[in-house]
Write an enzyme that holds these catalytic residues in place. Structure first.
Site, short mmCIF file in Angstrom:
data_model
loop_
_atom_site.label_atom_id
_atom_site.label_comp_id
_atom_site.label_asym_id
_atom_site.label_seq_id
_atom_site.Cartn_x
_atom_site.Cartn_y
_atom_site.Cartn_z
N GLY A 211 0.84 -1.21 0.00
CA GLY A 211 0.00 0.00 0.00
C GLY A 211 0.86 1.23 0.00
O GLY A 211 2.06 1.17 -0.29
N ASN A 212 0.27 2.36 0.29
CA ASN A 212 1.05 3.60 0.40
C ASN A 212 0.39 4.50 1.44
O ASN A 212 -0.66 4.17 1.99
CB ASN A 212 1.18 4.30 -0.96
CG ASN A 212 -0.16 4.64 -1.56
OD1 ASN A 212 -0.89 5.46 -1.02
ND2 ASN A 212 -0.52 4.00 -2.67
N PHE A 213 1.04 5.63 1.71
CA PHE A 213 0.62 6.48 2.85
C PHE A 213 -0.50 7.47 2.49
O PHE A 213 -0.81 8.35 3.28
CB PHE A 213 1.81 7.25 3.39
CG PHE A 213 2.80 6.37 4.10
CD1 PHE A 213 2.43 5.64 5.22
CD2 PHE A 213 4.11 6.24 3.64
CE1 PHE A 213 3.32 4.82 5.88
CE2 PHE A 213 5.02 5.43 4.29
CZ PHE A 213 4.62 4.70 5.41
N SER A 214 -1.10 7.36 1.32
CA SER A 214 -2.17 8.30 0.96
C SER A 214 -3.31 8.22 1.99
O SER A 214 -3.75 7.13 2.35
CB SER A 214 -2.71 7.96 -0.43
OG SER A 214 -3.91 8.67 -0.65
N ALA A 279 -3.82 7.65 -5.11
CA ALA A 279 -2.44 7.20 -5.25
C ALA A 279 -2.50 5.72 -5.59
O ALA A 279 -2.54 4.86 -4.71
CB ALA A 279 -1.68 7.43 -3.95
#
Ligand code: CTP
Length: 407
Positions: A211-214, A279
């Site tokens: 995943g990512n930090f969005s 994102a």
């Protein structure tokens, strides 16, 4: 019945002027049009009209003091500033205009003004010499440049029995001006806007993902701003901790890039615009393991990744005349060059650039600092602002601020 102000939250500020009697009529008209009216009155205002009359007409207790005298509860001007869709000070005396100009917060009305997040109108009322005085004129000019909208005083007989400019504008006219303001704010009525938001989660096995930090905050703020201006919004969002409820926002929750792609491609033909703030993970594991992957002591684990479909590029290919696509670019170096390249390659109309080099901008923060680049070479840079304010700027640039500009 005409309910053109249905559900609108209006803070009505009343100050010490003979014209305060007209505020009772103004309250009644606003309530009849469906608005919820919260009155804040100055101590001098109460000399001219009683809170009893005003609370009966508005259906809410009138706020005047910082604390309720009975039980000492604090009246939160900060909450009022967030609750309001609009504040109107009518009548506004020379004294109140001066205090607003200089931030002299010695009563509840001025503290409310200083906490106000919504647009503010003032309807001055005073004697003709006071209106003309260079101090009043200077204060009005300053307030105007601060974004306050002035409802000009009208000509006529004044309390001093002199004839001239200084009468507070008639309540009916004030209501018409406020109605016009809200109608213009709804310049996206009838438009359908797709918004992607948040991160995507790409499954590795039943319990792990890439995943990512969005946080999704930018996309949610955009959805709320478009809906507030009358648009029908379809918000396709990856996993976030955010919630919203607006009758004109339909939310589809997805997890992976592929799910977001399927939902967006399916909906886009019906849309007038797509704002792609998600994102999206560029890659996903080639195959998600069916069982939890076990650790093998001393061995590396290699994950094979395969590219995800590009939603922006696909919508760019599907785009028909009249449809607009807005993308985002988060870059760390040669920002404008990369952003413009992305806009062209994906056939976007605008790209919103945020640089990771700017403090407080980008993922996770409540603030953002953006530059908006358009396909025809325009460029607009903004300072560090809350994501809510950034959403307003983005929508202003893309769709204009009134019905005439919305295209
Ligand atoms: N985007 C998308 N679908 C993808 C990847 C990106 O819709 N699979 C959109 C994003 O929502 C954003 C824009 O494309 O509006 C640019 O995203 P970004 O990740 O910066 O671009 P990439 O093309 O993935 O380039 P990079 O190599 O910089 O990651």
């Amino acid at each position: 019945m005409d309910m053109s102000l249905q559900g609108k939250h209006i803070v009505l500020g009343i100050t010490g002027s003979i014209a305060a009697y007209k505020s009772a009529i103004l309250t009644r008209l606003l309530v009849k049009k469906g608005a919820e009216v919260q009155i804040v009155i100055t101590p001098a205002g109460k000399e001219f009209i009683t809170p009893v009359t005003l609370s009966a007409l508005s259906g809410r207790p009138v706020i005047s003091d910082f604390f309720a005298s009975g039980d000492g509860t604090w009246h939160s001007h900060v909450d009022l500033g967030l609750w309001a869709d609009l504040m109107v000070v009518a009548p506004a005396t020379a004294s109140t205009l001066g205090k607003m100009t200089h931030g002299i917060a010695d009563n509840m009305l001025i503290t409310t003004y200083l906490s106000m997040k919504a647009p503010v109108f003032v309807a001055p009322a005073m004697d003709l010499d006071m209106v003309r005085h260079v101090t009043t004129q200077r204060n009005l000019e300053k307030l105007k440049s601060d974004g306050v909208r002035i409802i000009d005083a009208a000509e006529g007989e004044l309390a001093s029995h002199l004839e001239g400019k200084g009468r507070m504008e008639e309540p009916e006219k004030i209501v018409a001006i406020l109605e016009q303001f809200f109608a213009e704010k709804c310049h996206l009525a009838g438009k359908k806007i797709l918004i992607t938001a948040g991160p995507t989660y790409e499954r590795i096995d039943p319990v792990r993902f890439i995943g990512n930090f969005s946080s999704g905050k930018m996309g949610f703020a955009l959805a709320e701003e478009c809906a507030a201006r009358g648009a029908e919004v379809l918000l396709i969002t990856g996993p976030t901790a955010l919630s919203l409820s607006h009758p004109r926002i339909r939310k589809i929750d997805v997890e992976s890039a592929q799910q977001m792609y399927d939902a967006a491609v399916n909906a886009f033909p019906e849309m007038d615009a797509a704002i792609l703030s998600a994102a999206v993970a560029d890659y996903r594991p080639e195959a998600a393991a069916e069982q939890k992957i076990k650790r093998t002591e001393g061995e590396n684990l290699t994950l094979a990744l395969t590219p995800n479909p590009d939603i922006a590029a696909t919508l760019g290919k599907m785009k028909k005349p009249g449809q607009k696509i807005i993308g985002f670019a988060l870059e760390t170096n040669d920002e404008e060059y990369h952003a413009i390249k992305k806009m062209e390659q994906k056939n976007l109309d605008y790209i919103v650039l945020n640089s990771l080099q700017d403090q407080g901008a980008g993922f996770g923060h409540d603030t953002n600092k953006v530059t908006i680049l358009s396909r025809n070479g325009e460029k607009k840079s903004f300072g560090l602002k809350t994501k809510k304010e950034v959403a307003k700027d983005i929508v202003d640039v893309i769709f204009g601020t009134t019905s005439n500009e919305s295209g």
